[in-house]
Design a protein around this motif. Sequence first.
Motif, PDB file in Angstrom:
ATOM      1  N   UNK A 152       0.831  -1.205   0.000  1.00 63.15           N
ATOM      2  CA  UNK A 152       0.000   0.000   0.000  1.00 63.15           C
ATOM      3  C   UNK A 152       0.869   1.259   0.000  1.00 63.15           C
ATOM      4  N   UNK A 153       1.970   1.224   0.726  1.00 64.00           N
ATOM      5  CA  UNK A 153       2.893   2.360   0.741  1.00 64.00           C
ATOM      6  C   UNK A 153       3.459   2.606  -0.656  1.00 64.00           C
ATOM      7  N   UNK A 154       3.809   1.531  -1.353  1.00 66.99           N
ATOM      8  CA  UNK A 154       4.328   1.659  -2.724  1.00 66.99           C
ATOM      9  C   UNK A 154       3.260   2.268  -3.625  1.00 66.99           C
ATOM     10  N   UNK A 155       2.027   1.797  -3.498  1.00 65.05           N
ATOM     11  CA  UNK A 155       0.936   2.363  -4.323  1.00 65.05           C
ATOM     12  C   UNK A 155       0.746   3.854  -4.015  1.00 65.05           C
ATOM     13  N   UNK A 156       0.807   4.204  -2.738  1.00 61.93           N
ATOM     14  CA  UNK A 156       0.632   5.605  -2.334  1.00 61.93           C
ATOM     15  C   UNK A 156       1.754   6.485  -2.887  1.00 61.93           C
ATOM     16  N   UNK A 157       2.990   5.999  -2.805  1.00 58.65           N
ATOM     17  CA  UNK A 157       4.118   6.769  -3.328  1.00 58.65           C
ATOM     18  C   UNK A 157       3.976   6.960  -4.835  1.00 58.65           C
ATOM     19  N   UNK A 158       3.552   5.910  -5.533  1.00 63.94           N
ATOM     20  CA  UNK A 158       3.347   5.997  -6.974  1.00 63.94           C
ATOM     21  C   UNK A 158       2.229   6.981  -7.299  1.00 63.94           C
ATOM     22  N   UNK A 184       1.510   9.550  -5.744  1.00 54.95           N
ATOM     23  CA  UNK A 184       2.044  10.898  -5.537  1.00 54.95           C
ATOM     24  C   UNK A 184       2.995  11.312  -6.653  1.00 54.95           C
ATOM     25  N   UNK A 185       3.178  10.428  -7.633  1.00 52.35           N
ATOM     26  CA  UNK A 185       4.024  10.758  -8.776  1.00 52.35           C
ATOM     27  C   UNK A 185       5.486  10.402  -8.613  1.00 52.35           C
ATOM     28  N   UNK A 186       5.813   9.623  -7.597  1.00 56.68           N
ATOM     29  CA  UNK A 186       7.210   9.237  -7.391  1.00 56.68           C
ATOM     30  C   UNK A 186       7.525   8.069  -8.315  1.00 56.68           C
ATOM     31  N   UNK A 187       8.593   8.167  -9.098  1.00 53.26           N
ATOM     32  CA  UNK A 187       8.943   7.112 -10.064  1.00 53.26           C
ATOM     33  C   UNK A 187       9.288   5.779  -9.386  1.00 53.26           C
ATOM     34  N   UNK A 188       9.021   4.684 -10.094  1.00 56.09           N
ATOM     35  CA  UNK A 188       9.281   3.343  -9.565  1.00 56.09           C
ATOM     36  C   UNK A 188      10.752   3.170  -9.174  1.00 56.09           C
ATOM     37  N   UNK A 189      11.669   3.761  -9.937  1.00 58.97           N
ATOM     38  CA  UNK A 189      13.103   3.634  -9.629  1.00 58.97           C
ATOM     39  C   UNK A 189      13.424   4.248  -8.265  1.00 58.97           C
ATOM     40  N   UNK A 190      12.806   5.384  -7.967  1.00 54.91           N
ATOM     41  CA  UNK A 190      13.032   6.040  -6.676  1.00 54.91           C
ATOM     42  C   UNK A 190      12.412   5.219  -5.552  1.00 54.91           C
ATOM     43  N   UNK A 191      11.211   4.719  -5.787  1.00 52.58           N
ATOM     44  CA  UNK A 191      10.544   3.880  -4.777  1.00 52.58           C
ATOM     45  C   UNK A 191      11.402   2.644  -4.494  1.00 52.58           C
ATOM     46  N   UNK A 213      12.775  -2.717  -2.566  1.00 50.76           N
ATOM     47  CA  UNK A 213      11.989  -3.644  -3.372  1.00 50.76           C
ATOM     48  C   UNK A 213      12.431  -3.407  -4.813  1.00 50.76           C
ATOM     49  N   UNK A 214      12.642  -4.487  -5.562  1.00 52.41           N
ATOM     50  CA  UNK A 214      13.139  -4.314  -6.920  1.00 52.41           C
ATOM     51  C   UNK A 214      12.142  -3.537  -7.777  1.00 52.41           C
ATOM     52  N   UNK A 215      12.693  -2.811  -8.735  1.00 49.81           N
ATOM     53  CA  UNK A 215      11.849  -2.012  -9.624  1.00 49.81           C
ATOM     54  C   UNK A 215      10.879  -2.905 -10.394  1.00 49.81           C
ATOM     55  N   UNK A 216      11.325  -4.097 -10.788  1.00 47.75           N
ATOM     56  CA  UNK A 216      10.442  -5.031 -11.495  1.00 47.75           C
ATOM     57  C   UNK A 216       9.256  -5.446 -10.618  1.00 47.75           C
ATOM     58  N   UNK A 217       9.526  -5.728  -9.339  1.00 51.92           N
ATOM     59  CA  UNK A 217       8.449  -6.111  -8.415  1.00 51.92           C
ATOM     60  C   UNK A 217       7.475  -4.945  -8.222  1.00 51.92           C
ATOM     61  N   UNK A 218       7.990  -3.730  -8.177  1.00 49.32           N
ATOM     62  CA  UNK A 218       7.135  -2.552  -8.022  1.00 49.32           C
ATOM     63  C   UNK A 218       6.240  -2.399  -9.241  1.00 49.32           C
ATOM     64  N   UNK A 219       6.836  -2.518 -10.412  1.00 45.44           N
ATOM     65  CA  UNK A 219       6.039  -2.400 -11.639  1.00 45.44           C
ATOM     66  C   UNK A 219       4.971  -3.489 -11.704  1.00 45.44           C
ATOM     67  N   UNK A 220       5.317  -4.685 -11.270  1.00 46.73           N
ATOM     68  CA  UNK A 220       4.354  -5.793 -11.230  1.00 46.73           C
ATOM     69  C   UNK A 220       3.211  -5.468 -10.279  1.00 46.73           C
ATOM     70  N   UNK A 221       3.533  -4.924  -9.117  1.00 46.14           N
ATOM     71  CA  UNK A 221       2.519  -4.558  -8.133  1.00 46.14           C
ATOM     72  C   UNK A 221       1.602  -3.461  -8.659  1.00 46.14           C
TER      73      UNK A 221
END
Length: 145
Positions: free
Chosen positions: A110-116, A118-125, A131-139
Motif C-alpha cells: 500500500x505504501x508503494x501504491x501511495x508513493x506511486x 504521488x508521482x514518485x517514479x518506480x526507480x526512486x521507490x 523492493x526491486x523495480x520489477x516487483x514494483x512495476x508488477x505490483x
Amino acid sequence: MNQLKTIRKQRNISQADVAAELGIKPAAVSKYETGRVPLSEDSIVKLCSYLKVSSDELLGMSSNAAFGPAQNLSMLSKVMGQINPSSITLEGYLSTLLNTIASQKKQMDQTIRNLNACGIPAATIARVTAVSEDKIKELLRPQAK
C-alpha cells in the motif's frame, strides 16, 4: 528480557559505545534494554561479538545459578513475544510470525501504491524501499478481475 543493560554496566560500557558499535542511536539502545524494541538477529550477533557473550547469556536464557529452569522458560516466552510459558507452541509462534509478515507486506504494498500515486517514479521507490523495480512495476500493474 535481554541482559544487555546488565552486561553493559558490568563492563562499564556506555549506551553511546554500544550504539556506535551497532551503527544506531543511543536512544535505540535504551529501547533494546527495556524491551520496547526486540533485538534483531543481526544486532544479537554484533552484540555477542562486541560483549564477548553467548546469545543465551545476552537473551537471559543461559543456565545460571541465579535463574532456575522455570525462570529461563519464562524469559524465553518473553523473547518469543508470549506472556504465559504454557502458551508457547512452535505452530502458534510460526503462525503469528507469518501473519505479521503478511500484514507488513500488505502495508508495504500500500505504501508503494501511495508513493506511486504521488508521482514518485518506480526507480526512486525501489531505492527507498529496497523492493526491486520489477516487483514494483508488477505490483502497480492493473489487476485483471
